[in-house]
Design a protein around this motif. Sequence first.
Motif, PDB file in Angstrom:
ATOM      1  N   ALA A   1      44.499-107.710  57.648  1.00  0.00           N
ATOM      2  CA  ALA A   1      44.850-108.518  58.812  1.00  0.00           C
ATOM      3  C   ALA A   1      46.188-109.221  58.598  1.00  0.00           C
ATOM      4  O   ALA A   1      46.444-109.785  57.537  1.00  0.00           O
ATOM      5  CB  ALA A   1      43.756-109.549  59.081  1.00  0.00           C
TER       6      ALA A   1
ATOM      7  N   ASP B   1      44.336-106.273  62.627  1.00  0.00           N
ATOM      8  CA  ASP B   1      43.482-107.460  62.674  1.00  0.00           C
ATOM      9  C   ASP B   1      42.166-107.230  61.952  1.00  0.00           C
ATOM     10  O   ASP B   1      41.167-107.886  62.213  1.00  0.00           O
ATOM     11  CB  ASP B   1      43.203-107.866  64.130  1.00  0.00           C
ATOM     12  CG  ASP B   1      42.454-106.768  64.902  1.00  0.00           C
ATOM     13  OD1 ASP B   1      42.312-105.661  64.357  1.00  0.00           O
ATOM     14  OD2 ASP B   1      42.026-107.028  66.035  1.00  0.00           O
TER      15      ASP B   1
ATOM     16  N   GLN C   1      47.995-113.471  63.962  1.00  0.00           N
ATOM     17  CA  GLN C   1      46.966-112.710  63.269  1.00  0.00           C
ATOM     18  C   GLN C   1      45.708-112.871  64.101  1.00  0.00           C
ATOM     19  O   GLN C   1      45.251-113.979  64.352  1.00  0.00           O
ATOM     20  CB  GLN C   1      46.747-113.247  61.860  1.00  0.00           C
ATOM     21  CG  GLN C   1      45.635-112.516  61.122  1.00  0.00           C
ATOM     22  CD  GLN C   1      45.449-113.058  59.743  1.00  0.00           C
ATOM     23  OE1 GLN C   1      46.312-113.762  59.225  1.00  0.00           O
ATOM     24  NE2 GLN C   1      44.336-112.759  59.144  1.00  0.00           N
TER      25      GLN C   1
END
Length: 211
Positions: free
Chosen positions: A102, A97, A44
Amino acid sequence: MKRNIVIATLTAAALAGGTVAAFAVGDDEKAAAARPGAGGANVQVVDDRDDDATDDRSDDAAEDRTAVRAGGVTAAEAIAAALRHTSGTVVSAELDDDGGDAGTWGVDVVRDDGAEYGVEVSADGKVLDAQRDTDEESDSEDRAELAALKGAKFDARDAALAAAAKGAVTEVGGDDENGAVVWGVETVKDGVTSEWAVALDTGKVTKVTAD
């Protein structure tokens, strides 16, 4: 990549009569980024911004995506999940993101009837949504690229697996490299983002250098 470095200096001196003086200088700013593991562990992407208002380097925006944290499904797993839900040919997959989304994957799938769907896959591999793209517009180049991707010996999942040895895959999709259709793959490793071209017929991974 911008790094916030924690510096701590401790000096202790034993003085006559048992008096001890100690001085420590520390920086309160702390930063940590767990690096992606081998085999393309998914990531992530998060921002690592410099709090110093005097930092006006022009490449700030490009460096914002260099801090990563491990977790979630890989690109290959997200693609597989999307195809289980919506069969067809995956033409792209990208790790989101941004904000609350995200960690989720956006996977574009073209079905055999030509309809294109955007499939959203969560960080734990669940399909959250699948919406048909109603703004489908394509020219001859787009159609030629799609035909090449449909007939590829190595599909998007294969390309993601092949490039995973180079770092955590954050994006894969059809691309044009020197006039040839390839899989374009983006990876992140040790805070560095790299781009790769994966051949449709052999799966050979080649680093893409800036012009």
